[in-house]
Design a protein around this motif. Structure first.
Motif, PDB file in Angstrom:
ATOM      1  N   ASN A 137       0.898  -1.517  -0.332  1.00  0.00           N
ATOM      2  CA  ASN A 137       0.168  -0.181  -0.202  1.00  0.00           C
ATOM      3  C   ASN A 137       0.421   0.922  -0.262  1.00  0.00           C
ATOM      4  O   ASN A 137       1.829   1.271   0.643  1.00  0.00           O
ATOM      5  CB  ASN A 137      -1.223   0.005   1.292  1.00  0.00           C
ATOM      6  CG  ASN A 137      -0.150   0.068   2.722  1.00  0.00           C
ATOM      7  OD1 ASN A 137       0.462  -0.864   2.785  1.00  0.00           O
ATOM      8  ND2 ASN A 137      -0.748   0.792   3.152  1.00  0.00           N
ATOM      9  N   HIS A 138       0.401   2.389  -0.523  1.00  0.00           N
ATOM     10  CA  HIS A 138       1.151   3.341  -1.158  1.00  0.00           C
ATOM     11  C   HIS A 138       1.500   3.922   0.915  1.00  0.00           C
ATOM     12  O   HIS A 138       2.715   4.311   0.848  1.00  0.00           O
ATOM     13  CB  HIS A 138       0.004   4.598  -1.966  1.00  0.00           C
ATOM     14  CG  HIS A 138       1.053   5.501  -2.148  1.00  0.00           C
ATOM     15  ND1 HIS A 138       0.479   6.564  -1.476  1.00  0.00           N
ATOM     16  CD2 HIS A 138       2.344   6.189  -3.064  1.00  0.00           C
ATOM     17  CE1 HIS A 138       1.467   7.571  -1.930  1.00  0.00           C
ATOM     18  NE2 HIS A 138       2.126   7.831  -3.120  1.00  0.00           N
ATOM     19  N   GLY A 139       0.035   4.038   1.259  1.00  0.00           N
ATOM     20  CA  GLY A 139       0.296   4.890   2.878  1.00  0.00           C
ATOM     21  C   GLY A 139       1.359   4.119   4.150  1.00  0.00           C
ATOM     22  O   GLY A 139       1.726   4.664   4.765  1.00  0.00           O
ATOM     23  N   GLY A 140       1.553   2.882   2.933  1.00  0.00           N
ATOM     24  CA  GLY A 140       2.192   2.374   3.844  1.00  0.00           C
ATOM     25  C   GLY A 140       4.817   3.538   3.896  1.00  0.00           C
ATOM     26  O   GLY A 140       5.246   2.383   4.776  1.00  0.00           O
ATOM     27  N   ILE A 141       4.323   3.207   2.436  1.00  0.00           N
ATOM     28  CA  ILE A 141       5.946   4.090   2.591  1.00  0.00           C
ATOM     29  C   ILE A 141       6.293   5.929   3.508  1.00  0.00           C
ATOM     30  O   ILE A 141       5.207   6.366   2.995  1.00  0.00           O
ATOM     31  CB  ILE A 141       6.457   3.712   1.254  1.00  0.00           C
ATOM     32  CG1 ILE A 141       6.159   2.844   0.500  1.00  0.00           C
ATOM     33  CG2 ILE A 141       7.555   4.725   1.213  1.00  0.00           C
ATOM     34  CD1 ILE A 141       6.035   3.614  -1.166  1.00  0.00           C
TER      35      ILE A 141
END
Length: 254
Positions: free
Chosen positions: A114-118
């Motif tokens: 997921n994008h937000g995990g970065i």
């Protein structure tokens, strides 16, 4: 005489137990206060002396150079895929695949994170273990879900509609100018709806995080017990220079 003493002991014992049973402590009041942890708090010299060698050793380990980034690696430098997202997904694919294969005999077909995990970009310059902690501070482990091709269609629709460049690897998704899915390829081959695919993701996402409810269709899941952050560190140790690019793994045609 002995009998009287026994009676006395029994009497005292029952009296003590009865008195204990009658005592019911009542909470009278609760006091609380907020202590702000900031630079105004004074340090304790004895604690500082005790902690110092451990702190220095941790800093040494975290800051030792493992690899080099010739340019910033960001999750915002592309519309549908990014350098940071591509790097993360490629790392999960390369590092988790040997573990998954040794346990199951199967290989990972694709990766979805997921994008937000970065949580941070990788700045130009030396890359260390601390970099991995900054990018992935969570204790997320790599889990492989078995999904039928029909569920991969749901996954592809999710990527199209999410509006965010979620990290993927092993999957190519092409949209037409009308934002309709034109093609889906996995490991270079067209998607087959009746085939089983092995999708590497995180324990957070496999449980429906970020509304990835298609993972509910999983026929089986395998937890590799391998943290994404540790996979990053292992990859950094054997990679001299990090050079991810924005590519054609997820594109929209004009």
């Amino acid at each position: 005489m002995v009998l009287k003493i026994k009676h006395f002991v029994v009497f005292v014992t029952f009296s003590f137990l009865y008195s204990c049973g009658e005592q019911q402590p009542n909470l009278q009041n609760i006091d609380a206060k907020q202590i702000i942890i900031d630079s105004s708090l004074a340090t304790t010299e004895s604690i500082e002396i005790l902690v110092k060698p451990y702190r220095e050793r941790i800093d040494q380990v975290l800051d030792s150079t493992l690899a080099y980034a010739p340019y910033p690696i960001s999750k915002t430098d592309g519309e549908l895929n990014t350098t940071a997202g591509n790097l993360m997904a490629d790392i999960v694919l390369s590092e988790a695949n040997p573990i998954f294969k040794s346990r199951t005999g199967h290989t990972i077909d694709l990766v979805l994170l997921n994008h937000g995990g970065i949580r941070s970009l990788i700045s130009k310059g030396n890359v260390s273990s601390r970099t991995a902690y900054e990018v992935m501070p969570f204790e997320n482990s790599i889990v492989v879900a078995e999904l039928k091709g029909s569920s991969i269609l749901k996954l592809a629709s999710y990527l199209r509609d999410s509006g965010r460049p979620h990290p993927i690897a092993g999957l190519q998704l092409i949209l037409d100018s009308e934002n309709e899915i034109q093609s889906i390829s996995i490991q270079g081959k067209p998607l087959q709806e009746d085939k089983i695919y092995y999708v590497a993701t995180s324990n957070y996402l496999v449980n429906g995080g970020d509304s990835m409810v298609f993972f509910e269709d999983a026929l089986n899941t395998t937890n590799t017990d391998y943290l994404i952050r540790n996979a990053m560190i292992d990859y950094f140790k054997k990679t001299d220079t990090l050079k991810p690019v924005v590519d054609n793994r997820f594109i929209k045609l004009d």
